[in-house]
Design an enzyme around this catalytic site. Structure first.
Site, PDB file in Angstrom:
ATOM      1  N   SER A  61       0.693  -1.264  -0.228  1.00 58.34           N
ATOM      2  CA  SER A  61      -0.277  -0.150  -0.422  1.00 58.34           C
ATOM      3  C   SER A  61       0.604   1.040  -0.523  1.00 58.34           C
ATOM      4  CB  SER A  61      -1.191  -0.068   0.967  1.00 58.34           C
ATOM      5  OG  SER A  61      -1.870  -0.723   1.420  1.00 58.34           O
ATOM      6  N   LYS A  64       0.163   3.627  -2.720  1.00 60.71           N
ATOM      7  CA  LYS A  64      -0.940   4.876  -2.818  1.00 60.71           C
ATOM      8  C   LYS A  64      -0.188   6.112  -2.309  1.00 60.71           C
ATOM      9  CE  LYS A  64      -4.703   1.857  -0.495  1.00 60.71           C
ATOM     10  NZ  LYS A  64      -4.337   0.348  -0.145  1.00 60.71           N
ATOM     11  N   SER A 121      -5.923   3.235   4.613  1.00 66.03           N
ATOM     12  CA  SER A 121      -5.351   2.413   3.672  1.00 66.03           C
ATOM     13  C   SER A 121      -6.682   1.578   2.657  1.00 66.03           C
ATOM     14  CB  SER A 121      -4.090   1.468   3.714  1.00 66.03           C
ATOM     15  OG  SER A 121      -3.745   0.783   2.833  1.00 66.03           O
ATOM     16  N   LYS A 231       2.643   6.860   4.328  1.00 71.05           N
ATOM     17  CA  LYS A 231       2.528   5.756   4.326  1.00 71.05           C
ATOM     18  C   LYS A 231       3.299   3.842   4.876  1.00 71.05           C
ATOM     19  CE  LYS A 231      -1.958   4.010   3.002  1.00 71.05           C
ATOM     20  NZ  LYS A 231      -1.447   3.250   3.893  1.00 71.05           N
TER      21      LYS A 231
END
Length: 385
Positions: A61, A64, A121, A231
């Site tokens: 993720s 992202k 997320s 993140k």
């Protein structure tokens, strides 16, 4: 009795030191358990530490970050606004993994979906935004790869917008640091999203309204006092990854960890790198001062205004006394016309103990055309008056 008490205290102290890294770590002591990682100073992009930083790996993720970068690009160019309401497609609602359980036809604002991506997320929110901006995820992914190429990300290939395990979807730690730097420096408002610890959103569907709680997947937001983002990511192939950003005493850092064995070790590795960077770095930012005008030979105007081409920032890792930085201005006595706006006229050189650490060009702030016969007559007439 006293001896036994001393041994207990010493043991407790050693356990504390092992569990919690100190704020200053010497270069020879830096070690991370993850197979790949990098530490970058944010304002200049200076790399302070790297370990197998160019090997392409599944990023999970952390992908992202690029998705959010394109969302902010679209906000900046006016394609979308934070208050726009976006409908969730059946495809977007079908995403597995981490999600906020959007239902087909459900409407959410861009601002809410951005929060769902950054904090929780949410894979379904990513696809919903990709369809909003480009019509479909495939076209959005093309833009992701184009943006990556523009940032010099040489070991990246995006196949989807959320980081779910897919053959060929990969990035390197260095590339993650590059896109993280772009997002944090170009759109600092991302901090308003990625530093949220917990918040509720409202689902409104045909069945009515219900609250859904978002909790930040980046535990450093609560556990590390200097954390500013950014993140996390984890899948079976990628294992545990994080792009951790932090700020202390004017120093902004990005620590990227890829392929850690578990969540705890990825955060421990990130903190180790960040502490090392804060102990090693100090930043010198030059102040722009008023510059003299330069004489112009053979021009319609006799003087040329000049300006800094850009600001100057220097990352010191040697413990230098930055109060002793010298600025040496190199400007010619005169320049010949014509002069175009933006032409390099001189430079300012920055030195420590006689050693140059960098320079900034001084450029023409305005153009100066070459004088013609009529201009010379006007100058003579003014002198006679």
């Amino acid at each position: 009795m006293k001896k036994g008490f001393t041994v207990i205290l010493l043991t407790a102290f050693l356990l504390y030191r092992i569990t919690f890294p100190t704020s200053v770590v010497h270069a020879e002591e830096v070690e991370i358990s993850a197979p790949s990682g990098i530490l970058m100073e944010m304002s200049t992009g200076t790399v302070l530490f790297e370990k197998d930083a160019d090997t392409a790996r599944p990023p999970a993720s952390v992908t992202k970050i690029m998705t959010m970068l394109l969302i902010f690009d679209a906000l900046e160019n006016g394609t979308i606004s934070l208050d726009d309401e976006v409908s969730t497609s059946e495809y977007a609602a079908s995403m597995g993994g981490s999600q906020v359980f959007l239902e087909p036809g459900e409407m959410q604002t861009v601002g809410t979906l951005l929060k769902c991506i950054s904090v929780a997320s949410a894979n379904d929110a990513c696809v919903t935004m990709s369809e909003c901006i480009c019509g479909n995820e495939q076209e959005f992914v093309k833009q992701m790869n184009a943006r990556a190429k523009g940032l010099g990300m040489k070991h990246t290939n995006f196949v989807n917008c959320n980081g779910l395990d897919t053959d060929g979807h990969e990035m390197s730690a260095r590339d993650i640091a590059l896109m993280s730097r772009e997002l944090m420096t170009k759109y600092p408002q991302i901090k308003d999203y990625c530093t949220v610890w917990m918040e509720n959103i409202t689902h409104t569907t045909a069945r009515g309204s219900s609250e859904f709680g978002l909790t930040n997947t980046n535990k450093l937001i609560r556990q590390y006092e200097y954390a500013t983002g950014l993140k996390t990511g984890s899948t079976g192939k990628a294992k545990f990854c994080v792009s951790a950003t932090a700020s202390k005493n004017g120093v902004d850092l990005i620590a990227v960890i890829m392929g850690a064995e578990d969540s705890k070790s990825r955060f421990k590795d990130a903190v180790t790198l960040l502490n090392y960077g804060f102990g090693k770095c100090q930043i010198y930012k030059a102040k722009e001062r008023k510059l003299p005008e330069v004489l112009v030979k053979g021009g319609k105007e006799e003087h040329l205004k000049i300006q800094y081409e850009e600001g100057f920032t220097y990352v010191d890792t040697e413990g230098s006394d930055l109060s002793k930085v010298e600025e040496v201005t190199e400007i010619p006595d005169e320049v010949k016309a014509p002069v175009k706006k933006g032409d390099t006229v001189g430079r300012i050189c920055y030195r420590i103990n006689g050693k140059e650490i960098g320079s900034v060009n001084l450029i023409a702030a305005t153009p100066v055309e070459k004088a013609d016969f009529g201009d010379y007559l006007k100058k003579i007439w003014k002198k006679l008056l």
